[in-house]
Motif scaffolding. Structure first.
Motif, PDB file in Angstrom:
ATOM      1  N   GLU A 409       0.844  -1.184   0.000  1.00  0.00           N
ATOM      2  CA  GLU A 409       0.000   0.000   0.000  1.00  0.00           C
ATOM      3  C   GLU A 409       0.888   1.245   0.000  1.00  0.00           C
ATOM      4  N   LEU A 410       0.629   2.148  -0.931  1.00  0.00           N
ATOM      5  CA  LEU A 410       1.376   3.396  -1.034  1.00  0.00           C
ATOM      6  C   LEU A 410       0.466   4.543  -0.621  1.00  0.00           C
ATOM      7  N   GLU A 411       0.830   5.243   0.451  1.00  0.00           N
ATOM      8  CA  GLU A 411       0.053   6.382   0.928  1.00  0.00           C
ATOM      9  C   GLU A 411       0.579   7.656   0.262  1.00  0.00           C
ATOM     10  N   TRP A 412      -0.323   8.494  -0.233  1.00  0.00           N
ATOM     11  CA  TRP A 412       0.057   9.692  -0.980  1.00  0.00           C
ATOM     12  C   TRP A 412      -0.833  10.862  -0.568  1.00  0.00           C
ATOM     13  N   SER A 413      -0.372  12.080  -0.886  1.00  0.00           N
ATOM     14  CA  SER A 413      -1.182  13.284  -0.679  1.00  0.00           C
ATOM     15  C   SER A 413      -0.805  14.305  -1.742  1.00  0.00           C
ATOM     16  N   SER A 414      -1.807  15.100  -2.176  1.00  0.00           N
ATOM     17  CA  SER A 414      -1.581  16.118  -3.194  1.00  0.00           C
ATOM     18  C   SER A 414      -2.739  17.102  -3.172  1.00  0.00           C
ATOM     19  N   GLY A 415      -2.427  18.401  -3.125  1.00  0.00           N
ATOM     20  CA  GLY A 415      -3.447  19.426  -3.219  1.00  0.00           C
ATOM     21  C   GLY A 415      -4.529  19.329  -2.169  1.00  0.00           C
ATOM     22  N   GLY A 416      -4.187  18.899  -0.955  1.00  0.00           N
ATOM     23  CA  GLY A 416      -5.178  18.756   0.100  1.00  0.00           C
ATOM     24  C   GLY A 416      -5.898  17.425   0.100  1.00  0.00           C
ATOM     25  N   ASN A 417      -5.707  16.595  -0.925  1.00  0.00           N
ATOM     26  CA  ASN A 417      -6.294  15.260  -0.976  1.00  0.00           C
ATOM     27  C   ASN A 417      -5.253  14.216  -0.591  1.00  0.00           C
ATOM     28  N   GLU A 418      -5.720  13.099  -0.107  1.00  0.00           N
ATOM     29  CA  GLU A 418      -4.817  11.996   0.222  1.00  0.00           C
ATOM     30  C   GLU A 418      -5.532  10.685   0.002  1.00  0.00           C
ATOM     31  N   GLY A 419      -4.762   9.646  -0.135  1.00  0.00           N
ATOM     32  CA  GLY A 419      -5.350   8.339  -0.382  1.00  0.00           C
ATOM     33  C   GLY A 419      -4.323   7.242  -0.263  1.00  0.00           C
ATOM     34  N   THR A 420      -4.748   6.027  -0.544  1.00  0.00           N
ATOM     35  CA  THR A 420      -3.895   4.843  -0.460  1.00  0.00           C
ATOM     36  C   THR A 420      -4.028   4.048  -1.744  1.00  0.00           C
ATOM     37  N   LEU A 421      -2.920   3.700  -2.327  1.00  0.00           N
ATOM     38  CA  LEU A 421      -2.888   2.947  -3.580  1.00  0.00           C
ATOM     39  C   LEU A 421      -2.415   1.527  -3.298  1.00  0.00           C
ATOM     40  N   ARG A 422      -3.248   0.558  -3.632  1.00  0.00           N
ATOM     41  CA  ARG A 422      -2.869  -0.851  -3.430  1.00  0.00           C
ATOM     42  C   ARG A 422      -2.102  -1.340  -4.655  1.00  0.00           C
ATOM     43  N   ILE A 423      -1.018  -2.057  -4.416  1.00  0.00           N
ATOM     44  CA  ILE A 423      -0.173  -2.607  -5.471  1.00  0.00           C
ATOM     45  C   ILE A 423      -0.088  -4.110  -5.270  1.00  0.00           C
ATOM     46  N   ASP A 424      -0.591  -4.865  -6.250  1.00  0.00           N
ATOM     47  CA  ASP A 424      -0.537  -6.320  -6.150  1.00  0.00           C
ATOM     48  C   ASP A 424      -0.204  -6.920  -7.513  1.00  0.00           C
ATOM     49  N   ASP A 425      -0.326  -8.232  -7.617  1.00  0.00           N
ATOM     50  CA  ASP A 425       0.096  -8.935  -8.827  1.00  0.00           C
ATOM     51  C   ASP A 425      -1.109  -9.209  -9.718  1.00  0.00           C
ATOM     52  N   HIS A 426      -1.562  -8.168 -10.442  1.00  0.00           N
ATOM     53  CA  HIS A 426      -2.667  -8.296 -11.391  1.00  0.00           C
ATOM     54  C   HIS A 426      -3.928  -8.822 -10.715  1.00  0.00           C
ATOM     55  N   GLY A 427      -4.296  -8.164  -9.608  1.00  0.00           N
ATOM     56  CA  GLY A 427      -5.512  -8.546  -8.900  1.00  0.00           C
ATOM     57  C   GLY A 427      -5.318  -9.641  -7.877  1.00  0.00           C
ATOM     58  N   LYS A 428      -4.152 -10.276  -7.872  1.00  0.00           N
ATOM     59  CA  LYS A 428      -3.850 -11.323  -6.896  1.00  0.00           C
ATOM     60  C   LYS A 428      -2.719 -10.837  -5.997  1.00  0.00           C
ATOM     61  N   PRO A 429      -2.620 -11.366  -4.784  1.00  0.00           N
ATOM     62  CA  PRO A 429      -1.479 -10.982  -3.939  1.00  0.00           C
ATOM     63  C   PRO A 429      -0.181 -11.556  -4.498  1.00  0.00           C
TER      64      PRO A 429
END
Length: 456
Positions: A409-429
């Motif tokens: 999971e990559l946590e990010w923020s930009s312009g007052g917004n923030e979120g979490t990006l999940r990174i996996d193997d094409h929909g699978k762990p």
């Protein structure tokens, strides 16, 4: 037609090739590509989908550490430009090559707007019961003519407008169950006696409340954003959060899995549940993952994952942290281990992070590296990226006592917004198994086949 970014990228490749003194044929043979393909790379006519062959090309040409970094940067920019070009391209306007009768085509007559204007009716637009004395009729003749000219000009200019929806999969309530699982506590989990699957929990702090967009890697190494209805492979992932995806200020970054083994063509291990006499020889480095998957193999020992993170505009996106999420731990697979190639012993590059998946709370920690002859200190998060400034992260994930499934999971923020990006193997762990004590084999070459490791 080559983009300016591709030409800039190709100029550096051509410079490295010329300095090496090697022919296109020799280099193409070492890279396992055709000579014509390598010509197209060096002329800017094509940009490879993956960075791995370009890195091997640069190393074969004797590129320094600084040049390797520059080659990677130019490839990322050229690849992004190549992906943008089809979306914004306009349909060409057909022009006849010759007039009937075999004569040469004459210059097209100048376009006059007078006939078009003469056919524009005096419109009377009513709203709310308004009669002939509407807002259009009250406009001056000059204003109405200017509006009509603008409309005719719009009809005469061909173009194509393409709207691309890059929104993440916004999910209310904190995302899917996979986002909320927990992994077994303890600093270093004890080796399982049998098949053991603890109740996992997140290895770092929970994801921020709100939506969490998943991302999955395609077989070519390009992740794609998980949309609610599914999405096709091969697109850079764009993760959600408060921003809900999109581009520009407040939008999430894109992440690409540019390599599953950033030490290619150096060694990598796979566990396969078959004997050495039933396996084909190992293929070229770029095909080894597919080779292992065809036998149902699983990565073993260490997973060397390379991520490229880029913003969608010139506005900075802050990468706050990257977390490891463990879904399950079981006893390591009792299969034989097969080594792909013989280790190269290359130095660690900057932005390398390591994590031990056997730990109760796996945490990515920065590792000191080298760039050319210069030692680079370990640098932890946060980082910043834009559409022009990218970051490349090399991850060294290790498993010894368990067969582990996990994602990032990559946590990010930009312009007052923030979120979490999940990174996996094409929909699978992702999956990685320990190989301690397992039979290990290496390929001895034609006529020898697979041989036990360490055999003289």
């Amino acid at each position: 037609m080559a983009t300016p970014e591709a030409e800039h990228f190709a100029a550096l490749l051509k410079e490295l090739k010329g300095r090496s003194g090697r022919s296109y044929g020799v280099l193409a043979g070492r890279l396992h590509v055709s000579t014509s393909t390598l010509h197209r790379y060096c002329n800017g006519d094509a940009v490879p989908n993956e960075y791995a062959p370009i890195e091997r090309f640069a190393r074969l040409c004797g590129a320094s550490g600084d040049e390797l970094v520059e080659v990677h940067r130019r490839w990322i920019v050229a690849d992004a430009a190549r992906r943008r070009t089809p979306a914004g391209a306009a349909e060409p306007v057909g022009v006849p090559d010759a007039v009937p009768g075999g004569g040469e085509a004459s210059e097209p007559p100048p376009v006059s707007l007078e006939p078009e204007l003469s056919r524009v009716p005096e419109l009377s637009v009513t709203s709310g019961g308004a009669g002939p004395g509407s807002r259009w009729s009250r406009l001056s003749r000059r204003t109405r003519v200017l509006i009509a000219v603008a409309g005719v000009a719009a009809l005469l200019v061909p173009g194509t407008v393409v709207a691309v929806d890059l929104a993440g999969s916004g999910k209310e309530g904190g995302g899917s169950a996979a986002d909320r699982v927990e992994d077994a506590g303890g600093d270093l989990a004890a080796a399982p006696e049998g098949s053991a699957s603890g109740t996992p929990r997140p290895s770092a702090s929970p994801s921020p409340s709100g939506s969490s967009a998943g991302a999955s890697a395609s077989p070519s190494g390009q992740p794609s954003a998980k949309q609610p209805g599914g999405s096709g492979p091969g697109q850079p992932q764009s993760g959600g959060g408060a921003a809900g995806g999109g581009t520009g200020l407040g939008a999430p970054p894109t992440v690409s899995i540019t390599s599953y083994n950033w030490e290619e063509p150096c060694g990598q291990h796979y566990l396969v549940n078959q004997g050495p006499d039933k396996l084909d020889p190992p293929p070229a480095p770029q095909d080894r993952r597919g080779w292992a998957e065809s036998y149902g193999g699983v990565e073993a020992g260490n997973a060397l994952l390379q991520l490229t993170v880029q913003g969608t505009s010139r506005e900075a996106v802050v990468l706050k942290r990257m977390n490891v999420r463990v879904l399950s731990r079981n006893a390591p697979l009792s299969w034989s281990a097969y080594k792909m190639g013989n280790g190269c012993g290359s130095g660690i590059t900057p932005q390398t992070f390591a994590a031990h998946l056997d730990a109760g709370h796996p945490t990515l920690r920065p590792v000191p590296g080298t760039q050319g002859d210069v030692e680079v200190p370990a640098v932890d998060f946060p980082y910043k990226v834009t559409s022009e400034d990218v970051e490349v992260f090399n991850l060294d994930m290790e498993a010894v006592n368990y067969d582990v499934t996990w994602f990032l999971e990559l946590e990010w923020s930009s312009g007052g917004n923030e979120g979490t990006l999940r990174i996996d193997d094409h929909g699978k762990p992702f999956r990685l198994s320990g190989m301690k004590g397992r039979p290990e084999y290496v390929y001895g070459g034609p006529g020898y086949g697979w041989e036990p490791a360490g055999q003289p």
